[in-house]
Design an enzyme around this catalytic site. Structure first.
Site: not given
Ligand code: PLP
Length: 407
Positions: A143, A229, A259
């Protein structure tokens, strides 16, 4: 949404299946709803409020900064932005040999945007190398966010249906399978590998110890960028500042944070080092809000509190305690197949759907989350104490007994 039998209509787009509760205030690991009922927060706004709710120092900094200056745009210098970039690059390099060229940071407002910046870095890097149709290796179950670039990198077809055509240029391999990357490595268009060190939304999937290092080695062999990520795993969540630091040789070329970086104030960051450091040049990327004085000062305060109060070490210790208490309370139950996690990122794998437990937990004053239908996920604030961890364990154990014996 319905509450107390009454259907609450609203002008909001129905993109979220919300739970029927409204919080009015919080303190530490606790939240209170409109009726004054108290909840223990086992999910911290999906891994955001790591220092807990209404942290007095953060509240003070927000009050102070909003009285001075909120926003000027990136047309001008923003000292807090430079200071935050220095702090994050120091943390990035703290376990590694210093780079001859110091790492650099681009600030944005969310995890998705941080990933978009990373995808643009990979593509620009490719074009500098004369590759006109670049490919980024991504993984099944990943994700990375909901904008079209990040969504195309995401490995969950359910989230992509209806938004085709997706962005081209991604090659998908199974997660935790470096041999699968090697198997496609003769494709001359590949320029990067983008992975989560631990898949969060994908069900708290922890790869083998060697996976990140093996991926790092493949990237080095082929002159690709290793892009991590760390939006969910970063900022102390796994008991290290960044999850890759559990295998310390696997320093990424590009790393994304969001986050917990702002403890609730939206901010994202894309860090680049080595061959990725100078790929983006003036005019190639930007953001109106990204890295504004308020967000950067708050994030600097978050880093400062975390360092002074040893929050990362605390998260590691509490992670061990919570993990082993959950394992001993739950693993004997027939519906549970695994308790897994790293630090305070914990998944409890059921051998059947367990989504119903979220509502049941809410009734008992505990906030939890379920991903991929059968994994109960815990991302409590990193500041939780032993008695709060004990309460989480006890409530979940009781809920499992109650719900699964009823059926
Ligand atoms: N990358 C990862 C690993 C995530 O867990 C998330 C959100 O849960 C995101 C990207 C996307 O982040 P945002 O919701 O702040 O755009």
């Amino acid at each position: 949404m319905s509450q107390g039998g009454a259907v609450i209509t609203s002008s909001l787009m129905p993109t979220y299946a919300r739970l029927p509760v409204r919080f009015t205030r919080g303190e530490g690991a606790w939240l209170w709803d409109t009726d004054g009922k108290k909840y223990l927060d086992g999910i911290s706004g999906i891994g955001v409020c790591s220092l807990g709710h209404a942290h007095p120092t953060i509240a003070k900094v927000i009050r102070e900064q909003s009285g001075h200056l909120l926003h000027t745009s990136n047309l001008y210098e923003i000292p807090y932005q430079s200071q935050l970039a220095d702090a994050l690059t120091r943390l990035l390099m703290s376990q590694s040999d210093p780079d001859p060229i110091p790492p650099r940071v681009f600030f944005c407002n969310s995890g998705t945007e941080a990933n978009e910046a990373a995808i643009k870095i990979a593509r620009m890097y490719a074009h500098h190398k004369g590759i006109g149709s670049p490919k980024i290796v991504v993984t099944e179950g990943a994700f990375h966010g909901r904008t079209l670039g990040a969504l195309s990198a995401t490995g969950n077809p359910n989230l992509q249906i209806g938004f085709e055509p997706l962005l081209p240029g991604f090659l998908r391999v199974p997660f935790n399978d470096s041999a699968a990357i090697t198997a496609i490595a003769d494709n001359p268009d590949i320029v990067a590998v983008l992975v989560e060190p631990i898949q969060g939304e994908g069900g708290v999937i922890i790869p083998d110890d060697q996976y990140l290092q093996a991926t790092r080695d493949i990237c080095d062999r082929h002159d690709w960028l290793m892009i991590l990520d760390e939006v969910q795993t970063g900022m102390g969540r796994t008991g290290r500042w960044f999850a890759w630091q559990h295998s310390s040789g696997a320093v990424p070329d590009v790393m994304m944070l969001a986050k917990a970086l702002g403890n609730g104030i939206p901010i994202g960051a894309c860090l680049a080092r080595g061959r990725a450091v100078d790929v983006l040049t003036p005019g190639t990327h930007g953001s109106t809000f990204g890295g504004n004085p308020l967000a950067c000062r708050v994030a600097l305060t978050v880093v400062d509190i975390m360092e002074k109060e040893g929050i990362v070490e605390h998260a590691e210790r509490m992670g061990h305690e919570l993990h082993s208490a959950l394992a001993s309370a739950l693993l004997s139950k027939s519906v549970i197949s695994e308790v897994r996690g790293s630090g305070l990122m914990i998944g409890i794998k059921f051998n059947r759907s367990c989504g119903e437990l979220v509502k049941r937990a809410l009734e008992r004053g505990l906030l939890i989350n379920v991903t991929v239908d059968d994994v109960l996920r815990l991302l409590p604030p990193l500041i939780i104490e032993e008695r709060e961890a004990r309460r989480i364990v006890q409530t979940i154990a009781e809920l499992v007994d109650e719900f699964f014996t009823e059926r």
